[in-house]
Design an enzyme around this catalytic site. Structure first.
Site, PDB file in Angstrom:
ATOM      1  N   ASP A 183       0.918   4.930   1.723  1.00  0.00           N
ATOM      2  CA  ASP A 183       0.675   5.722   2.732  1.00  0.00           C
ATOM      3  C   ASP A 183       1.198   7.322   2.482  1.00  0.00           C
ATOM      4  OD1 ASP A 183      -0.800   3.793   4.029  1.00  0.00           O
ATOM      5  OD2 ASP A 183       0.698   3.114   4.993  1.00  0.00           O
ATOM      6  N   ASP A 231       0.863  -1.176   0.087  1.00  0.00           N
ATOM      7  CA  ASP A 231       0.088  -0.045   0.062  1.00  0.00           C
ATOM      8  C   ASP A 231       0.865   1.207  -0.154  1.00  0.00           C
ATOM      9  OD1 ASP A 231       0.953  -0.216   2.593  1.00  0.00           O
ATOM     10  OD2 ASP A 231      -0.900  -1.025   3.232  1.00  0.00           O
ATOM     11  N   ASP A 267       7.656   3.953  13.898  1.00  0.00           N
ATOM     12  CA  ASP A 267       8.308   2.765  14.793  1.00  0.00           C
ATOM     13  C   ASP A 267       9.759   2.535  14.508  1.00  0.00           C
ATOM     14  OD1 ASP A 267       7.617   1.821  12.277  1.00  0.00           O
ATOM     15  OD2 ASP A 267       6.290   0.042  13.043  1.00  0.00           O
TER      16      ASP A 267
END
Ligand code: ATP
Ligand code: MG
Length: 396
Positions: A56, A54, A126
Site C-alpha cells: 500500500d 500487498d 490501527d
C-alpha cells in the site's frame, strides 16, 4: 512531529523485495511534486522478512491529483474511505491520500476522508507495527509512533488510547486477533484490557467488513489459531453463536482438525480454496455430528432427503444467528458441497460411480472437499481417487 529514522543498515530491508510497480507509483508521485511512501502491512512484513501480501502507498496527492497523474490506469473508489486503485495488468495497487482523522474522537468512524500530512496519517492507523513508512528514495524507514521497537519486541499495541481506537472502529479488535494469530506476537496489556472491555462494540461495525476479515483469515494459513483466539476473547460467541457452540463443545477437536488441514493447504500450496469450501469446512463437521445424534435418536438409517433437509436447516440457522450475512451464492454452493458428500461417500452403501456427473463446477468443488476430508480420514483416500478417475474417464 519528527519521526525516528532508520537507515538501510539498521532496518535491512532489501529494496529488491519491494514490488517494482509500487516503486514506480511512488517515483511518479514524487516526480509530480508530492510526497509518497510505502506504508502499513507491506513495510511491516518486509521488516519481518515475510513476503508482503500487498504493497500500500500513502501520498500527499489528493485523489483527483492521483487520477491526473495515472489517467486511465487509475480508478477512484470508496465512499467511506476514498482511495485510488492503480492497475498494472491484473495487479491493483492501492494509493491513499494522507488522512487527518481525529484520533481522540470516540464516535464511530463512518467516513474517513479528511486529508492531512504524513504524521497525521500515521495517527489514524490501527497498530504501531502498521504505522511505519518506507521511503524508497532514501531507503529509510520513518517511525512516528514507536512501531519499529514494538516490531522488534514482537508487541501489538494500538496507536493512541486503545479504548478510543476500538470504539472508533471495532473491526480493529478482529484485526488485533488476526495479527496475533498470524505472528504470535504479545498483546500490550492496556490494549488487551481495552479489547476485553469493548468486545460488545463489535456489534456496531459493518457486518460485511467483519465477514471479509473472517474469510481473509480462513485463507491465511493461520485460521486454527485465529478461531481459538476468537473463541478465547468471546468474539465467536457474539458473532457466530453456532460456531461458538461447536468449537467449545466436545467435538471441538474435529472442528480444529478441518481448519488445520485448510491451513496446511494454504501454507503448502499457492492456491486459495474457494470460499464455499472454507464455509463447508466449518459446516460439514457440524452436519456430520448432528446426523449421528439424529440417527441415534431415531434408530433408523437416514435417507438422502433427510440429509438435504438437515443441511438446509443448519445453514439457515447459521445464517440467521450470525452477525454477518453470508452471500447467497456461497450458501447455496456450500449446501451443494455438503450434501454431495453423502453421494460421494454414502452413509450405508457403496458409492455408485456410474452416477451421472453434474458437469458444473460445484461438482469439482465437492470433489475437492472430499479430498480435504481424505486428508483428515485416510480411509477416504481410495474413494476420492476412484471418483477422480471415474470422472476423468467419463470426460474422455
Ligand atoms: P494484511 O497483511 O492482512 O493485508 P494489513 O495491515 O496490510 O494486513 P490492510 O487491510 O491491507 O491490512 O490495511 C493496510 C494498512 O491500513 C494497515 O497496515 C493499517 O496501517 C491501515 N488500516 C487498515 N485497517 C485499518 C483500520 N480499521 N483502522 C486503522 N487503520 C487501518
Ligand atoms: Mg495489506
Amino acid at each position: 512531529m519528527k519521526p525516528q529514522i532508520y537507515t538501510e543498515e539498521e532496518h535491512q530491508i532489501n529494496q529488491e523485495h519491494v514490488d517494482p510497480n509500487a516503486l514506480e507509483v511512488i517515483f511518479r508521485l514524487k516526480q509530480g511534486g508530492h510526497s509518497a511512501y510505502l506504508v502499513g502491512g507491506g513495510v511491516r512484513d518486509l521488516l519481518l522478512q515475510r513476503t508482503p501480501k500487498d504493497f500500500d502507498i500513502s501520498t500527499s496527492a489528493k485523489p483527483e491529483e492521483i487520477k491526473q497523474l495515472f489517467g486511465k490506469r487509475c480508478l477512484l473508489i470508496g465512499k467511506r474511505f476514498r482511495l485510488a486503485h492503480i492497475r498494472f495488468g491484473s495487479q491493483i495497487l492501492e494509493v491513499s491520500t494522507f488522512r487527518a482523522g481525529d484520533p481522540e474522537s470516540t464516535s464511530l468512524i463512518v467516513r474517513d476522508n479528511h486529508w492531512g500530512c504524513a504524521d497525521e496519517d500515521v495517527l489514524r492507523r490501527d497498530f504501531t507495527i502498521n504505522g511505519l513508512f518506507y521511503d524508497p528514495t532514501t531507503r529509510t524507514v520513518l517511525d512516528y509512533i514507536g512501531g519499529y521497537e514494538d516490531l522488534k519486541r514482537r508487541m501489538l499495541r494500538t496507536i493512541g488510547d486503545p479504548h478510543i481506537r476500538f470504539k472508533q472502529d471495532p473491526v480493529r479488535m478482529i484485526r488485533l486477533i488476526k495479527f496475533r494469530a498470524r505472528f504470535d506476537f504479545e498483546v500490550d496489556h492496556r490494549t488487551e484490557k481495552a479489547m476485553v472491555q469493548c468486545k460488545e462494540e463489535i456489534m456496531k461495525s459493518a457486518p460485511a467488513r467483519v465477514l471479509e476479515e473472517i474469510f481473509k483469515m480462513l485463507e491465511s494459513g493461520s485460521s486454527a489459531n485465529f478461531f481459538a483466539l476468537m473463541l478465547q476473547y468471546d468474539f465467536l460467541d457474539i458473532l457466530f453463536p453456532c460456531f461458538h457452540h461447536f468449537f467449545s463443545g466436545s467435538f471441538s477437536d474435529v472442528a480444529y482438525h478441518y481448519l488445520k488441514i485448510i491451513d496446511q493447504i494454504h501454507q503448502e500450496q499457492s492456491l486459495l480454496l474457494d470460499r464455499s469450501i472454507l464455509l463447508a469446512a466449518l459446516v460439514f463437521p457440524i452436519l456430520e455430528q448432528e446426523l449421528i445424534t439424529l440417527s441415534e435418536d431415531r434408530q433408523m438409517p437416514m435417507t438422502f432427503g433427510d440429509i438435504v433437509h438437515l443441511s438446509q436447516s443448519l445453514l439457515r440457522g447459521i445464517s440467521t444467528s450470525s452477525f454477518t450475512h453470508f452471500p447467497k451464492k456461497i450458501l447455496s454452493t456450500t449446501h451443494f458441497i455438503t450434501i454431495l458428500q453423502y453421494r460421494l461417500t454414502p452413509l450405508n452403501n457403496k458409492p455408485r460411480f456410474q452416477t451421472k456427473f453434474p458437469s458444473h463446477e460445484d461438482f469439482a468443488l465437492s470433489l475437492q472437499f472430499l479430498k480435504l476430508r481424505s486428508m483428515i480420514n485416510p480411509k477416504l483416500k481410495k474413494v476420492y481417487v476412484d471418483w477422480k478417475n471415474a470422472r476423468e474417464a467419463l470426460a474422455q
